[in-house]
Motif scaffolding. Structure first.
Motif, PDB file in Angstrom:
ATOM      1  N   THR A  24       1.220  -1.118  -0.043  1.00  0.00           N
ATOM      2  CA  THR A  24      -0.112  -0.115  -0.344  1.00  0.00           C
ATOM      3  C   THR A  24       1.077   0.859  -0.226  1.00  0.00           C
ATOM      4  O   THR A  24       0.629   2.325  -0.882  1.00  0.00           O
ATOM      5  CB  THR A  24      -0.660   0.011   1.498  1.00  0.00           C
ATOM      6  N   GLN A  25       2.038   1.300   0.662  1.00  0.00           N
ATOM      7  CA  GLN A  25       2.788   2.158   0.564  1.00  0.00           C
ATOM      8  C   GLN A  25       3.948   2.926  -0.304  1.00  0.00           C
ATOM      9  O   GLN A  25       4.032   3.831  -0.891  1.00  0.00           O
ATOM     10  CB  GLN A  25       4.368   1.846   2.358  1.00  0.00           C
ATOM     11  N   VAL A  26       3.891   1.921  -1.414  1.00  0.00           N
ATOM     12  CA  VAL A  26       4.240   1.346  -2.217  1.00  0.00           C
ATOM     13  C   VAL A  26       3.725   3.073  -3.277  1.00  0.00           C
ATOM     14  O   VAL A  26       3.777   3.183  -4.606  1.00  0.00           O
ATOM     15  CB  VAL A  26       4.870   0.129  -2.850  1.00  0.00           C
ATOM     16  N   LEU A  27       2.060   1.562  -3.704  1.00  0.00           N
ATOM     17  CA  LEU A  27       1.340   2.386  -4.805  1.00  0.00           C
ATOM     18  C   LEU A  27       0.897   3.588  -4.363  1.00  0.00           C
ATOM     19  O   LEU A  27       0.699   4.056  -4.863  1.00  0.00           O
ATOM     20  CB  LEU A  27      -0.021   1.478  -4.278  1.00  0.00           C
ATOM     21  N   ALA A  28       1.061   4.608  -2.908  1.00  0.00           N
ATOM     22  CA  ALA A  28       0.111   5.565  -2.086  1.00  0.00           C
ATOM     23  C   ALA A  28       2.048   6.455  -2.824  1.00  0.00           C
ATOM     24  O   ALA A  28       2.131   7.128  -1.891  1.00  0.00           O
ATOM     25  CB  ALA A  28      -0.094   5.149  -1.333  1.00  0.00           C
ATOM     26  N   LEU A  29       2.169   6.441  -4.080  1.00  0.00           N
ATOM     27  CA  LEU A  29       3.578   7.207  -4.542  1.00  0.00           C
ATOM     28  C   LEU A  29       2.851   7.887  -5.909  1.00  0.00           C
ATOM     29  O   LEU A  29       2.265   7.083  -7.138  1.00  0.00           O
ATOM     30  CB  LEU A  29       4.768   7.021  -4.253  1.00  0.00           C
ATOM     31  N   LEU A  30       2.989   9.230  -5.878  1.00  0.00           N
ATOM     32  CA  LEU A  30       3.138   9.400  -7.082  1.00  0.00           C
ATOM     33  C   LEU A  30       4.309   9.364  -8.411  1.00  0.00           C
ATOM     34  O   LEU A  30       5.119  10.202  -7.875  1.00  0.00           O
ATOM     35  CB  LEU A  30       1.966  10.781  -7.474  1.00  0.00           C
TER      36      LEU A  30
END
Length: 210
Positions: A24-30
């Motif tokens: 989730t942390q990896v995906l929550a990056l722009l």
């Protein structure tokens, strides 16, 4: 034996939760956008918004320093536009209301018809559309500077990206999301409510960046 099984199950559950949290942390990056084709790049950040100097609806000078350390949304419009501009302005107003008390977020609208959009005209347009000048600047200035910023700074002119015709008039529905360091982190259709909601989610992601 039963106790061992329970311990193993708990261990697997904890590991799974940690993995999901990590994912989730990896995906929550722009991503970063460094070129006019808006190819997302996750580690490479080479393109910053160039230095600019324009004049807002109150005749004040607006530069990069005005937006230093701020997340901001940029767009391009003109006050006499009968087409997409009223929708763009309406959605910028929605963003203004959403972040009215949020000092981290600002808005920046550039005129693409500066020979018509004088300071007085911008001021009148701002008053009619409830523009908060502490949050949202409408800017005018030298045509070449504005067009160069649209095309080479924000990559906002789709036609120019295809034709390279410098004589073409800029008319774009793009909203560009810029982070606190001046990097482009998102592009959205400013006429679509679904994209405005996506933009809001991305602003929250930027706020969470270290």
């Amino acid at each position: 034996m039963k106790q061992i099984f329970v311990i193993l199950l708990m261990g697997l559950t904890i590991f799974s939760c940690k993995q999901k949290a990590k994912e989730t942390q990896v995906l929550a990056l722009l991503p970063y956008f460094n070129s006019a084709d808006f190819t997302p790049e996750w580690t490479n950040k080479t393109h910053k918004i160039p230095d600019f100097l324009f004049t807002n609806q109150h005749g004040k000078t607006i530069t990069n320093k005005t937006y230093q350390g701020k997340i901001y949304i940029a767009d391009f419009f003109f006050t006499t536009c009968p087409g997409i501009c009223p929708k763009l302005t309406k959605n910028m107003s929605i963003l203004q209301d959403s972040y009215k008390t949020d000092n981290e977020v600002m808005l920046l609208s550039h005129s693409v018809m500066p020979w018509v959009d004088t300071v007085d005209r911008l001021k009148d347009y701002a008053e009619k559309n409830g523009v908060d000048d502490t949050k949202w600047n409408l800017v005018t200035g030298d045509k070449d500077s504005l067009y160069n910023m649209a095309r080479n700074g924000y990559f906002a002119d789709e036609d120019f990206n295809k034709t390279r015709d410098k004589r073409g008039f800029i008319h774009t529905e793009k909203f560009i999301l810029v982070d606190k360091e001046g990097y482009i982190r998102g592009v959205y259709n400013g006429t679509l409510e679904v994209d405005i909601e996506r933009l809001k989610r991305h602003i929250e992601i930027l706020k969470g960046e270290i």
